[in-house]
Design a protein around this motif. Sequence first.
Motif, PDB file in Angstrom:
ATOM      1  N   THR A  85      23.189  -1.806  -6.003  1.00 58.42           N
ATOM      2  CA  THR A  85      22.447  -0.753  -5.323  1.00 58.42           C
ATOM      3  C   THR A  85      20.991  -0.770  -5.764  1.00 58.42           C
ATOM      4  OG1 THR A  85      23.046   0.847  -7.018  1.00 58.42           O
ATOM      5  CG2 THR A  85      24.447   0.754  -5.077  1.00 58.42           C
ATOM      6  N   THR A  86      20.145  -0.155  -4.968  1.00 56.11           N
ATOM      7  CA  THR A  86      18.721  -0.071  -5.268  1.00 56.11           C
ATOM      8  C   THR A  86      18.505   0.857  -6.452  1.00 56.11           C
ATOM      9  OG1 THR A  86      18.207  -0.407  -2.938  1.00 56.11           O
ATOM     10  CG2 THR A  86      16.469   0.545  -4.305  1.00 56.11           C
ATOM     11  N   LEU A  87      17.774   0.365  -7.448  1.00 56.62           N
ATOM     12  CA  LEU A  87      17.493   1.161  -8.639  1.00 56.62           C
ATOM     13  C   LEU A  87      16.066   1.702  -8.653  1.00 56.62           C
ATOM     14  CD1 LEU A  87      19.249  -1.027 -11.369  1.00 56.62           C
ATOM     15  CD2 LEU A  87      20.130   0.994 -10.189  1.00 56.62           C
ATOM     16  N   ARG A  88      15.198   1.100  -7.902  1.00 54.28           N
ATOM     17  CA  ARG A  88      13.805   1.552  -7.860  1.00 54.28           C
ATOM     18  C   ARG A  88      13.708   2.870  -7.110  1.00 54.28           C
ATOM     19  NH1 ARG A  88       9.518  -0.701  -4.039  1.00 54.28           N
ATOM     20  NH2 ARG A  88       7.672   0.437  -4.678  1.00 54.28           N
ATOM     21  N   ILE A 124      14.582  -8.674 -17.402  1.00 50.53           N
ATOM     22  CA  ILE A 124      13.648  -8.967 -16.311  1.00 50.53           C
ATOM     23  C   ILE A 124      13.649  -7.828 -15.291  1.00 50.53           C
ATOM     24  CG2 ILE A 124      13.260 -10.500 -14.326  1.00 50.53           C
ATOM     25  CD1 ILE A 124      14.361 -12.769 -16.224  1.00 50.53           C
ATOM     26  N   THR A 125      14.827  -7.294 -14.991  1.00 54.98           N
ATOM     27  CA  THR A 125      14.931  -6.204 -14.022  1.00 54.98           C
ATOM     28  C   THR A 125      14.222  -4.954 -14.527  1.00 54.98           C
ATOM     29  OG1 THR A 125      17.015  -7.084 -13.182  1.00 54.98           O
ATOM     30  CG2 THR A 125      16.556  -4.762 -12.721  1.00 54.98           C
ATOM     31  N   ALA A 126      14.419  -4.621 -15.793  1.00 56.52           N
ATOM     32  CA  ALA A 126      13.753  -3.450 -16.368  1.00 56.52           C
ATOM     33  C   ALA A 126      12.239  -3.610 -16.303  1.00 56.52           C
ATOM     34  CB  ALA A 126      14.207  -3.235 -17.811  1.00 56.52           C
ATOM     35  N   ARG A 127      11.746  -4.806 -16.620  1.00 54.97           N
ATOM     36  CA  ARG A 127      10.316  -5.059 -16.567  1.00 54.97           C
ATOM     37  C   ARG A 127       9.806  -4.961 -15.125  1.00 54.97           C
ATOM     38  NH1 ARG A 127       9.877  -9.818 -19.303  1.00 54.97           N
ATOM     39  NH2 ARG A 127      10.015 -11.048 -17.402  1.00 54.97           N
ATOM     40  N   LEU A 128      10.549  -5.518 -14.193  1.00 58.35           N
ATOM     41  CA  LEU A 128      10.167  -5.453 -12.781  1.00 58.35           C
ATOM     42  C   LEU A 128      10.089  -4.004 -12.298  1.00 58.35           C
ATOM     43  CD1 LEU A 128       9.650  -6.761 -10.008  1.00 58.35           C
ATOM     44  CD2 LEU A 128      12.142  -6.877  -9.728  1.00 58.35           C
ATOM     45  N   LEU A 129      11.106  -3.216 -12.608  1.00 61.20           N
ATOM     46  CA  LEU A 129      11.113  -1.813 -12.181  1.00 61.20           C
ATOM     47  C   LEU A 129       9.942  -1.042 -12.791  1.00 61.20           C
ATOM     48  CD1 LEU A 129      14.930  -1.023 -12.334  1.00 61.20           C
ATOM     49  CD2 LEU A 129      13.526  -1.330 -10.279  1.00 61.20           C
ATOM     50  N   ALA A 130       9.596  -1.356 -14.039  1.00 62.52           N
ATOM     51  CA  ALA A 130       8.474  -0.676 -14.694  1.00 62.52           C
ATOM     52  C   ALA A 130       7.135  -1.083 -14.085  1.00 62.52           C
ATOM     53  CB  ALA A 130       8.485  -0.982 -16.189  1.00 62.52           C
ATOM     54  N   ASP A 131       7.027  -2.325 -13.627  1.00 62.07           N
ATOM     55  CA  ASP A 131       5.764  -2.848 -13.107  1.00 62.07           C
ATOM     56  C   ASP A 131       5.498  -2.488 -11.651  1.00 62.07           C
ATOM     57  OD1 ASP A 131       5.331  -3.954 -15.579  1.00 62.07           O
ATOM     58  OD2 ASP A 131       5.755  -6.021 -14.971  1.00 62.07           O
ATOM     59  N   LEU A 132       6.544  -2.210 -10.887  1.00 61.37           N
ATOM     60  CA  LEU A 132       6.362  -1.896  -9.468  1.00 61.37           C
ATOM     61  C   LEU A 132       5.814  -0.480  -9.293  1.00 61.37           C
ATOM     62  CD1 LEU A 132       9.654  -3.346  -7.963  1.00 61.37           C
ATOM     63  CD2 LEU A 132       7.339  -4.213  -7.596  1.00 61.37           C
ATOM     64  N   PRO A 133       5.042  -0.247  -8.228  1.00 61.29           N
ATOM     65  CA  PRO A 133       4.595   1.123  -7.961  1.00 61.29           C
ATOM     66  C   PRO A 133       5.786   1.993  -7.568  1.00 61.29           C
ATOM     67  CG  PRO A 133       3.971  -0.331  -6.155  1.00 61.29           C
ATOM     68  CD  PRO A 133       4.576  -1.197  -7.224  1.00 61.29           C
ATOM     69  N   GLU A 134       5.613   3.298  -7.712  1.00 65.26           N
ATOM     70  CA  GLU A 134       6.699   4.217  -7.345  1.00 65.26           C
ATOM     71  C   GLU A 134       6.983   4.141  -5.855  1.00 65.26           C
ATOM     72  OE1 GLU A 134       6.601   8.174  -8.784  1.00 65.26           O
ATOM     73  OE2 GLU A 134       5.656   7.585 -10.673  1.00 65.26           O
ATOM     74  N   ARG A 135       8.255   4.402  -5.529  1.00 64.73           N
ATOM     75  CA  ARG A 135       8.649   4.445  -4.114  1.00 64.73           C
ATOM     76  C   ARG A 135       8.235   5.779  -3.520  1.00 64.73           C
ATOM     77  NH1 ARG A 135      14.099   1.595  -2.563  1.00 64.73           N
ATOM     78  NH2 ARG A 135      13.819   2.997  -0.839  1.00 64.73           N
ATOM     79  N   ARG A 136       8.012   5.772  -2.238  1.00 64.07           N
ATOM     80  CA  ARG A 136       7.668   7.026  -1.551  1.00 64.07           C
ATOM     81  C   ARG A 136       8.901   7.870  -1.284  1.00 64.07           C
ATOM     82  NH1 ARG A 136       3.140   4.897   2.716  1.00 64.07           N
ATOM     83  NH2 ARG A 136       1.825   3.966   1.127  1.00 64.07           N
ATOM     84  N   GLN A 137      10.033   7.186  -1.128  1.00 62.35           N
ATOM     85  CA  GLN A 137      11.289   7.881  -0.869  1.00 62.35           C
ATOM     86  C   GLN A 137      12.338   7.354  -1.840  1.00 62.35           C
ATOM     87  OE1 GLN A 137      12.253   6.981   3.178  1.00 62.35           O
ATOM     88  NE2 GLN A 137      10.914   8.549   3.999  1.00 62.35           N
ATOM     89  N   PRO A 138      13.291   8.190  -2.199  1.00 60.96           N
ATOM     90  CA  PRO A 138      14.368   7.692  -3.067  1.00 60.96           C
ATOM     91  C   PRO A 138      15.251   6.704  -2.309  1.00 60.96           C
ATOM     92  CG  PRO A 138      14.816   9.929  -2.356  1.00 60.96           C
ATOM     93  CD  PRO A 138      13.445   9.581  -1.856  1.00 60.96           C
ATOM     94  N   PRO A 139      16.008   5.887  -3.034  1.00 66.44           N
ATOM     95  CA  PRO A 139      16.917   4.956  -2.355  1.00 66.44           C
ATOM     96  C   PRO A 139      17.943   5.720  -1.517  1.00 66.44           C
ATOM     97  CG  PRO A 139      16.989   4.677  -4.748  1.00 66.44           C
ATOM     98  CD  PRO A 139      16.079   5.800  -4.465  1.00 66.44           C
ATOM     99  N   PRO A 140      18.468   5.086  -0.473  1.00 62.18           N
ATOM    100  CA  PRO A 140      19.399   5.761   0.430  1.00 62.18           C
ATOM    101  C   PRO A 140      20.778   6.023  -0.175  1.00 62.18           C
ATOM    102  CG  PRO A 140      19.142   3.471   1.080  1.00 62.18           C
ATOM    103  CD  PRO A 140      18.166   3.723  -0.020  1.00 62.18           C
ATOM    104  N   THR A 141      21.135   5.292  -1.220  1.00 62.51           N
ATOM    105  CA  THR A 141      22.449   5.494  -1.836  1.00 62.51           C
ATOM    106  C   THR A 141      22.304   5.789  -3.323  1.00 62.51           C
ATOM    107  OG1 THR A 141      22.686   3.134  -2.295  1.00 62.51           O
ATOM    108  CG2 THR A 141      23.625   3.933  -0.224  1.00 62.51           C
ATOM    109  N   VAL A 142      23.300   6.445  -3.866  1.00 57.64           N
ATOM    110  CA  VAL A 142      23.328   6.772  -5.283  1.00 57.64           C
ATOM    111  C   VAL A 142      24.028   5.631  -6.021  1.00 57.64           C
ATOM    112  CG1 VAL A 142      24.203   8.427  -6.986  1.00 57.64           C
ATOM    113  CG2 VAL A 142      23.406   9.226  -4.766  1.00 57.64           C
ATOM    114  N   PRO A 143      23.454   5.153  -7.122  1.00 54.18           N
ATOM    115  CA  PRO A 143      24.118   4.082  -7.873  1.00 54.18           C
ATOM    116  C   PRO A 143      25.508   4.517  -8.339  1.00 54.18           C
ATOM    117  CG  PRO A 143      21.876   4.391  -8.651  1.00 54.18           C
ATOM    118  CD  PRO A 143      22.180   5.519  -7.717  1.00 54.18           C
ATOM    119  N   PRO A 144      26.436   3.585  -8.420  1.00 51.83           N
ATOM    120  CA  PRO A 144      27.803   3.914  -8.795  1.00 51.83           C
ATOM    121  C   PRO A 144      27.922   4.701 -10.104  1.00 51.83           C
ATOM    122  CG  PRO A 144      27.701   1.659  -8.057  1.00 51.83           C
ATOM    123  CD  PRO A 144      26.291   2.166  -8.113  1.00 51.83           C
TER     124      PRO A 144
END
Length: 93
Positions: free
Chosen positions: A6-9, A55-75
């Motif tokens: 699922t989308t974590l950003r 790598i994923t944690a670093r990527l999520l930290a480096d990306l700009p914030e999303r304008r909307q939350p992801p459409p699904t809730v992580p498991p």
Amino acid sequence: MCRNITTLRGLDPAATTEEIEAAARQYVRKVTGVQSVSDATRAPFESAVAEIATITARLLADLPERRQPPPTVPPLRRPEVRARMALKELKKP
């Protein structure tokens, strides 16, 4: 646990280390076809999970914030998944 990553950003609160590791584990399972870790696959499997989680944690930290939350809730944020995981832990020898 769901077999789809699922989308974590954009989560509020932000994705946890546990959620990032779970996504990395699902990715490694998918690309390797390893569903059940054995003595022969444990070291490379766990090494790959750790690297991808970092790598994923670093990527999520480096990306700009999303304008909307992801459409699904992580498991791991779903009560029914947490209950199933707790039950599974209780059944372990």
